[in-house]
Design a protein around this motif. Structure first.
Motif, PDB file in Angstrom:
ATOM      1  N   LEU A   1       0.852  -1.191   0.000  1.00 20.97           N
ATOM      2  CA  LEU A   1       0.000   0.000   0.000  1.00 20.97           C
ATOM      3  C   LEU A   1       0.887   1.240   0.000  1.00 20.97           C
ATOM      4  N   GLY A   2       0.808   2.018  -1.063  1.00 21.65           N
ATOM      5  CA  GLY A   2       1.563   3.264  -1.153  1.00 21.65           C
ATOM      6  C   GLY A   2       2.862   3.155  -1.906  1.00 21.65           C
ATOM      7  N   TYR A   3       3.530   2.027  -1.799  1.00 21.62           N
ATOM      8  CA  TYR A   3       4.787   1.793  -2.515  1.00 21.62           C
ATOM      9  C   TYR A   3       4.506   0.803  -3.635  1.00 21.62           C
ATOM     10  N   ARG A   4       4.584   1.248  -4.903  1.00 23.55           N
ATOM     11  CA  ARG A   4       4.075   0.461  -6.029  1.00 23.55           C
ATOM     12  C   ARG A   4       5.124   0.247  -7.121  1.00 23.55           C
ATOM     13  N   GLU A   5       6.382   0.150  -6.760  1.00 22.50           N
ATOM     14  CA  GLU A   5       7.428   0.048  -7.775  1.00 22.50           C
ATOM     15  C   GLU A   5       7.454  -1.342  -8.415  1.00 22.50           C
ATOM     16  N   PRO A   6       7.685  -1.408  -9.739  1.00 25.22           N
ATOM     17  CA  PRO A   6       7.744  -2.704 -10.436  1.00 25.22           C
ATOM     18  C   PRO A   6       8.806  -3.648  -9.881  1.00 25.22           C
ATOM     19  N   SER A   7       9.876  -3.104  -9.320  1.00 29.17           N
ATOM     20  CA  SER A   7      10.925  -3.971  -8.760  1.00 29.17           C
ATOM     21  C   SER A   7      10.380  -4.825  -7.629  1.00 29.17           C
ATOM     22  N   LEU A   8       9.398  -4.318  -6.893  1.00 33.27           N
ATOM     23  CA  LEU A   8       8.811  -5.102  -5.803  1.00 33.27           C
ATOM     24  C   LEU A   8       8.016  -6.273  -6.354  1.00 33.27           C
ATOM     25  N   VAL A   9       7.335  -6.073  -7.465  1.00 32.90           N
ATOM     26  CA  VAL A   9       6.618  -7.173  -8.128  1.00 32.90           C
ATOM     27  C   VAL A   9       7.612  -8.243  -8.560  1.00 32.90           C
ATOM     28  N   PHE A  10       8.699  -7.806  -9.191  1.00 34.06           N
ATOM     29  CA  PHE A  10       9.698  -8.761  -9.685  1.00 34.06           C
ATOM     30  C   PHE A  10      10.306  -9.577  -8.550  1.00 34.06           C
ATOM     31  N   LEU A  11      10.611  -8.929  -7.433  1.00 26.02           N
ATOM     32  CA  LEU A  11      11.332  -9.604  -6.350  1.00 26.02           C
ATOM     33  C   LEU A  11      10.437 -10.417  -5.436  1.00 26.02           C
ATOM     34  N   THR A  12       9.169  -9.993  -5.268  1.00 24.92           N
ATOM     35  CA  THR A  12       8.297 -10.726  -4.337  1.00 24.92           C
ATOM     36  C   THR A  12       7.383 -11.711  -5.041  1.00 24.92           C
ATOM     37  N   GLY A  13       7.102 -11.520  -6.328  1.00 21.62           N
ATOM     38  CA  GLY A  13       6.277 -12.484  -7.047  1.00 21.62           C
ATOM     39  C   GLY A  13       5.189 -11.821  -7.862  1.00 21.62           C
TER      40      GLY A  13
END
Length: 569
Positions: free
Chosen positions: A486-498
Motif C-alpha cells: 500500500l503506497g509503494y508500487r514500484e515494479p521492482s517489488l513485483v519482480f522480487l516478491t512475485g
C-alpha cells in the motif's frame, strides 16, 4: 657506465611499450580481445549486486519471467496488464538467459536480475566490437580501436550494459546496420559487398526490428535518404542486395508479428503505435518531457570521457562536411538527433545508437591534429574531463552521508583515483598529447565503473527499498506468504516478491487483505498507516508489526517510511 643504466632502462621501457602496441595492432583478434577486456572492466562491476532499477528494468524482467511462468512466448504481460509497447525480441533473449541459468542450477534464477541483464551485457560488448568493425570503413586498426574504446568507456553504455532493457542490444543492431551501410556508401565503386558485411547488415536490421520496432529503420533510412540526396542517386544501395535482404528480414520478424496480431486481435499494434510511439511524439508521456536541447546538454555526461573532445571536433565536421566519410557520419547523427530533440518525450539513452558516429568524427578530428589545446577555449573547456568523476565523488559522498549516515568508504579510493586520472587527462590535453589523453580517460572510466557500480551502490542501502522489503517477506516465519503493498508500487517489488503481489489502494483494502487468513504480509507506507490501523481496530484484528523500512525512492524523489505487518504465523 653508471649513468648509462637509467638511460638503458628508459629506452627498454619505451621499446617494450612500442613493441607491445605493435604486436597487438598486428591482429584484429588481438585488438578485439583488448576491447572485450576493457568492456568487461567497465561493465561487470556491480552487475550482479545492483538492485533492479525502477521503473523500466523490472518491467522488462517481470514480463520475461511471466513468459516462463505461463509458457506463453507470444503475448507480453506485466501481472494482468498487457505490455504492448515493444516487440518480443528482448523478452525472448531474457527468457532464454534465465532458462539456461535454471538449467545450470542457479538458485532462485527467476528472481536473479543478473540473468535478465545478460542480453544487455552481450549487447554492450557487441556494440563495442561492431563499432570497431564499422570504424574500419573509415580508419586503419588504431583509429578503429580508439573509436570502439570511446564507446566501451562512455557512461551511458556502461549504464545500459547493467540494465535488463532493450537499449544496449538495439545499439548493437544499429551499429551492425550502419557499418554495412557505410561500406555500401564508401566503397560504392566496387559494385559488390562481401557476404559477411551483408550478413551483419541484414541480421542487425532484422533483430533491431524484433527488439525495438521502427527505430533501426529510422536510423538507416534517414542516413540513406540524406546520402541519396547528396549523390542524386540510390544505386549505391543496390550493393546491399535489398530484395534478398527483405526476404531474410521478413522470415525472421513476420512469424511473431502475425502471431501477436492473431493473439491480441490487433490490440498490440494499436497500443504500440497509438499509445507508446505516438504518445512520445505527442503529449501522452509528459513524465519524461524535456525541452529541445536536452540531449546536447546531457551529452557531456552520457558520452564522458570523450564528450568534450567531441565538442571540440564539431568545427572539423562542419569544415569537412563534403568529404564522404564525414558526410556519412553526419548523416548518421544529425537527422535522427533532430528528431529526438523535437519529440517531447526524452530519456538520456535514446541517442545511444548515434554515439558511435560521434566517436568516429572525434577520432577523425584527433587523427588530423584538429583537436588540441590550440583550439579556441579548448584548455578551459577540457576542465570538464575531470568534472564527472569529481562530481560523482562529491555527490555520492553527500548522498551516502545524508541517507545512510556515512559516505561510501569502499568506493572512495576508486573514485579518487578516477578523478586524479581525469585530471591527468586534462593535463595531457593541455600538453597536446592527444592519444595519451584518450588512454587516461579510458582508465579513469574503468576506475569510475568500479567505484560507482562495484562499491558505492552497495553502501547506499537507503536506495534499495524493494530489495529490503523482499528480504523481509522471504524471512517471515511461514512458507509462501501472500504479499500486498500500500503506497509503494514500484515494479521492482513485483519482480522480487512475485507476480501475485497485490497492490491495494486504501488502508481498508490492506486490512481486508490480512483478514482473508493464512500467512500474509502487507507493506504500508506511513501516510496510509493511520487509516490502516483504524480499519484493523474496527475489524478487531491485530497484525504484528514486523519491522520498519526507511529509505529514499529515486523515482518519486522523496523519503519513504514503510511498516511491515504480518499475520498467520
Amino acid at each position: 657506465m653508471d649513468g648509462s643504466v637509467p638511460q638503458q632502462r628508459m629506452s627498454l621501457r619505451y621499446f617494450s611499450v612500442a613493441q607491445l602496441t605493435s604486436v597487438v595492432e598486428r591482429s584484429h583478434a588481438r585488438l578485439c580481445a583488448v576491447l572485450v577486456l576493457l568492456s568487461l572492466v567497465c561493465f561487470l562491476p556491480g552487475f550482479t549486486s545492483l538492485q533492479p532499477m525502477d521503473r523500466d528494468e523490472p518491467r522488462y524482467a517481470q514480463a520475461s519471467k511471466q513468459m516462463l511462468e505461463a509458457g506463453d512466448f507470444v503475448d507480453i504481460r506485466f501481472q494482468d496488464e498487457a505490455r504492448h509497447k515493444k516487440p518480443v525480441g528482448i523478452y525472448w533473449m531474457q527468457s532464454a538467459s534465465v532458462a539456461i541459468g535454471q538449467a545450470l542450477g542457479v538458485p532462485e534464477a527467476r528472481t536473479t536480475i543478473a540473468l535478465y541483464r545478460i542480453p544487455s551485457l552481450f549487447g554492450a560488448i557487441a556494440t563495442v566490437l561492431l563499432t570497431y568493425w564499422a570504424a574500419l570503413a573509415f580508419f586503419g586498426r588504431r583509429g578503429a580501436f580508439l573509436t570502439a574504446a570511446l564507446m566501451a568507456t562512455c557512461v551511458i553504455l556502461m549504464v545500459e550494459a547493467r540494465l535488463a532493457k532493450t537499449d544496449a542490444m538495439l545499439t548493437a543492431c544499429s551499429v551492425a546496420v550502419m557499418g554495412g551501410l557505410a561500406r555500401a556508401y564508401l566503397s560504392r565503386g566496387a559494385g559488390v559487398l562481401p557476404r559477411r558485411a551483408l550478413l551483419i547488415f541484414w541480421t542487425g536490421f532484422a533483430l533491431g526490428i524484433l527488439i525495438k520496432g521502427p527505430l533501426v529503420i529510422m536510423f538507416a533510412g534517414l542516413t540513406a535518404a540524406v546520402l541519396a540526396y547528396k549523390e542524386r542517386s540510390v544505386r549505391w544501395l543496390l550493393t546491399l542486395r535489398p530484395w534478398l535482404g527483405a526476404v531474410f528480414t521478413l522470415a525472421i520478424v513476420l512469424p511473431w508479428f502475425i502471431a501477436i496480431a492473431l493473439k491480441t486481435g490487433g490490440a498490440f499494434y494499436s497500443e504500440a503505435v497509438g499509445h507508446d510511439m505516438l504518445g512520445k511524439v505527442g503529449t501522452a508521456q509528459r513524465y519524461h518531457w524535456a525541452p529541445p536541447g536536452f540531449y546536447l546538454v546531457s551529452f557531456f555526461a552520457t558520452f564522458w570521457p570523450g564528450a568534450i573532445l567531441a565538442a571540440i571536433a564539431v568545427p572539423f565536421a562542419w569544415i569537412h562536411r563534403r568529404e564522404e566519410p564525414v558526410a556519412f557520419a553526419l548523416a548518421w547523427i544529425v537527422p535522427s538527433w533532430i528528431i529526438f530533440e523535437a519529440v517531447p518525450t526524452k530519456l538520456p539513452h535514446y541517442t545511444l545508437p548515434l554515439l558511435p558516429a560521434v566517436a568516429i568524427i572525434t577520432v577523425m578530428a584527433i587523427s588530423r591534429h584538429f583537436v588540441g589545446p590550440h583550439r579556441p577555449a579548448a584548455k578551459l573547456a577540457t576542465v570538464l574531463i575531470p568534472f564527472i568523476p569529481v562530481g560523482l565523488t562529491i555527490g555520492l559522498s553527500a548522498v551516502g552521508w545524508s541517507f545512510d549516515g556515512m559516505p561510501p568508504f569502499r568506493a572512495l579510493p576508486f573514485l579518487v583515483v578516477s578523478s586524479l586520472l581525469a585530471l591527468w587527462a586534462w593535463w595531457l590535453f593541455v600538453k597536446n598529447r592527444m592519444v595519451p589523453t584518450l588512454w587516461a580517460g579510458f582508465i579513469s572510466a574503468a576506475f569510475l565503473a568500479i567505484g560507482v557500480f562495484g562499491f558505492a551502490q552497495l553502501d547506499l542501502r537507503s536506495l534499495k527499498l524493494s530489495d529490503r522489503l523482499a528480504e523481509v517477506a522471504r524471512n517471515v516465519a511461514c512458507d509462501n506468504p501472500q504479499v500486498a503493498t500500500l503506497g509503494y508500487r514500484e515494479p521492482s517489488l513485483v519482480f522480487l516478491t512475485g507476480t501475485n503481489l497485490e497492490m491495494v489502494e486504501t488502508g481498508a483494502q490492506a486490512s481486508a487483505f490480512l483478514q482473508q487468513g493464512g500467512c500474509r504480509v502487507v507493506f504500508v507506507e506511513k501516510r496510509y498507516e493511520g487509516e490502516f490501523r483504524t480499519e484493523n481496530e474496527r475489524l478487531k484484528q491485530q497484525p504484528t508489526l514486523s519491522t520498519r523500512i526507511q529509505g529514499f525512492n529515486i523515482n518519486s524523489g522523496r523519503r519513504v517510511d514503510l511498516a511491515v505487518y504480518a499475520t498467520g504465523f
